[in-house]
Design a protein around this motif. Structure first.
Motif, PDB file in Angstrom:
ATOM      1  N   GLU A  80     115.154  39.079  55.657  1.00  0.00           N
ATOM      2  CA  GLU A  80     114.668  40.001  56.690  1.00  0.00           C
ATOM      3  C   GLU A  80     115.633  40.073  57.851  1.00  0.00           C
ATOM      4  O   GLU A  80     115.876  41.137  58.413  1.00  0.00           O
ATOM      5  N   MET A 139     110.726  45.511  53.325  1.00  0.00           N
ATOM      6  CA  MET A 139     109.337  45.211  52.972  1.00  0.00           C
ATOM      7  C   MET A 139     109.255  44.022  52.017  1.00  0.00           C
ATOM      8  O   MET A 139     108.384  43.160  52.160  1.00  0.00           O
ATOM      9  N   VAL A 192     108.528  54.204  58.322  1.00  0.00           N
ATOM     10  CA  VAL A 192     109.962  53.929  58.448  1.00  0.00           C
ATOM     11  C   VAL A 192     110.702  54.401  57.204  1.00  0.00           C
ATOM     12  O   VAL A 192     110.208  54.273  56.088  1.00  0.00           O
ATOM     13  N   GLY A 235     109.938  48.678  63.267  1.00  0.00           N
ATOM     14  CA  GLY A 235     109.718  47.920  62.039  1.00  0.00           C
ATOM     15  C   GLY A 235     110.577  46.668  61.982  1.00  0.00           C
ATOM     16  O   GLY A 235     110.103  45.592  61.615  1.00  0.00           O
ATOM     17  N   VAL A 271     114.760  50.070  53.699  1.00  0.00           N
ATOM     18  CA  VAL A 271     113.340  49.938  54.010  1.00  0.00           C
ATOM     19  C   VAL A 271     112.608  49.166  52.910  1.00  0.00           C
ATOM     20  O   VAL A 271     111.805  48.268  53.191  1.00  0.00           O
ATOM     21  N   TRP A 298     102.506  49.358  57.792  1.00  0.00           N
ATOM     22  CA  TRP A 298     103.024  50.295  58.805  1.00  0.00           C
ATOM     23  C   TRP A 298     104.435  50.759  58.442  1.00  0.00           C
ATOM     24  O   TRP A 298     104.763  51.947  58.561  1.00  0.00           O
ATOM     25  N   ILE A 299     105.275  49.829  58.006  1.00  0.00           N
ATOM     26  CA  ILE A 299     106.643  50.191  57.628  1.00  0.00           C
ATOM     27  C   ILE A 299     106.633  51.177  56.470  1.00  0.00           C
ATOM     28  O   ILE A 299     107.385  52.161  56.472  1.00  0.00           O
ATOM     29  N   ARG A 300     105.781  50.923  55.496  1.00  0.00           N
ATOM     30  CA  ARG A 300     105.699  51.792  54.318  1.00  0.00           C
ATOM     31  C   ARG A 300     105.370  53.226  54.711  1.00  0.00           C
ATOM     32  O   ARG A 300     105.865  54.184  54.104  1.00  0.00           O
ATOM     33  N   GLY A 341     116.905  43.901  58.402  1.00  0.00           N
ATOM     34  CA  GLY A 341     116.399  44.556  59.600  1.00  0.00           C
ATOM     35  C   GLY A 341     117.518  45.007  60.517  1.00  0.00           C
ATOM     36  O   GLY A 341     117.498  46.124  61.061  1.00  0.00           O
ATOM     37  N   ARG A 372     111.288  54.308  65.134  1.00  0.00           N
ATOM     38  CA  ARG A 372     110.345  53.713  64.183  1.00  0.00           C
ATOM     39  C   ARG A 372     111.020  52.610  63.378  1.00  0.00           C
ATOM     40  O   ARG A 372     110.419  51.562  63.088  1.00  0.00           O
ATOM     41  N   ALA A 373     112.273  52.839  63.016  1.00  0.00           N
ATOM     42  CA  ALA A 373     113.024  51.800  62.308  1.00  0.00           C
ATOM     43  C   ALA A 373     113.197  50.573  63.201  1.00  0.00           C
ATOM     44  O   ALA A 373     113.071  49.432  62.735  1.00  0.00           O
ATOM     45  N   GLY A 402     109.300  42.856  62.205  1.00  0.00           N
ATOM     46  CA  GLY A 402     109.638  41.962  61.099  1.00  0.00           C
ATOM     47  C   GLY A 402     110.334  40.705  61.577  1.00  0.00           C
ATOM     48  O   GLY A 402     110.050  39.602  61.105  1.00  0.00           O
TER      49      GLY A 402
END
Length: 224
Positions: free
Chosen positions: A138, A102, A211, A37, A98, A206-208, A142, A33-34, A41
Motif C-alpha cells: 500500500e 485495493m 477512485v 484514497g 487502483v 469507497w475507493i472502488r 498509494g 479523490r485519488a 489507505g
C-alpha cells in the motif's frame, strides 16, 4: 506623464494559484479523490501497524514471550514490507494502480484481523509477517497513484501530504487503544485491537466507487 503597470496576468489568463493548498486544487476532482484514497489507505496502514506495538505488553504477558520473541514480532512486518512493495509495484503495472491499492489494503486489513485470532505465538508471527506484504504494498502503490495525478511543480508537496497520513493513523490507534484497554481486560483487549483492523474494508468500498487511475496511465497500460 503616463505610467504603465505590468499586470499579474495577461488578458484572458487566470492568475496563478499560489495559495497554501494550491497543490491540492491543482489535482482536479479525480486527483483529489485519488489523494483521499491513498491518504486513507496510508493512515489505516499506520493504524494497523501500530496495533501490535501498543498491545505488546499484553501480548507478551499472554503468550509469556521473551524479549527476543517480542523483538521479532516488532520487526517482521517492516522486513517483509520490502517484498510487499516489490510485488505491489509489479501488480500495479499489470492490473492498474487502483486495483492494486485495493488488494494491498485488503491484505493488511485481513491479516491484522487474523492476528486477533492467533492461538499461539507462531501463528501470530506468521499473520504479522503476511500483514507486512500489504503494508509495504500500500505504501508503494498509494504514492504512485497520486504522483501520476500531480504536476511536476506540486509533486513534492502532494506526496508530503500523503506521508502525513502516517501521523493521523498513529493518533487514531492511540485513541482506540486507550478506549479498548480502559474498558476491557488486557487478555481480551489486545485481540479487540487487532479486530478493529477491519476498518480499512470500508475504505476499499469507497475507493472502488470513487477512485480511478490517471487517464494517461490507463491508456498506456491498455495499449501495451
Amino acid at each position: 506623464m503616463s505610467t504603465t503597470q505590468t499586470p499579474h496576468a495577461t488578458q484572458g489568463e487566470q492568475p496563478e494559484d499560489t495559495g497554501a493548498f494550491a497543490w491540492l486544487r491543482a489535482l482536479g476532482p479525480r486527483g483529489r479523490r485519488a489523494f483521499g484514497g491513498a491518504f486513507g489507505g496510508y493512515a489505516l496502514d499506520s493504524y494497523d501497524f501500530f496495533t501490535l506495538p501498543l498491545s505488546m505488553v499484553a501480548i507478551s504477558a499472554y503468550f509469556s514471550l521473551t524479549s527476543g520473541q517480542t523483538g521479532l514480532l516488532t520487526t517482521v512486518t517492516l522486513v517483509v514490507s520490502a517484498l510487499g512493495g516489490v510485488l505491489a509495484g509489479i501488480l500495479a503495472d499489470r492490473i492498474g494502480r487502483v486495483k492494486a491499492l485495493m488488494i494491498t489494503v485488503v491484505t493488511y486489513a485481513l491479516f491484522t484481523v487474523l492476528c486477533g485470532f492467533a492461538p499461539n505465538y507462531e501463528t501470530l508471527l506468521v499473520f504479522r509477517a503476511l500483514q507486512g506484504v500489504g503494508f509495504g504494498g500500500e505504501w508503494a502503490v498509494g504514492a504512485i497513484l497520486v504522483a501520476e495525478y500531480a504536476s511536476a511543480k506540486h509533486r513534492g508537496r502532494t506526496l508530503g501530504g500523503i506521508q502525513s497520513a502516517w501521523a493521523a493513523g498513529w493518533a487514531l490507534a492511540v485513541i482506540v487503544y486507550t478506549l479498548v484497554f480502559h474498558f476491557l481486560d488486557p487478555d481480551t483487549a489486545w485481540r479487540v485491537m487487532f479486530w478493529t483492523g477491519a476498518l480499512p474494508a470500508l475504505l476499499v468500498i469507497w475507493i472502488r466507487r470513487n477512485v480511478e487511475d490517471a487517464p494517461h496511465v490507463a491508456q498506456v497500460r491498455e495499449a501495451s
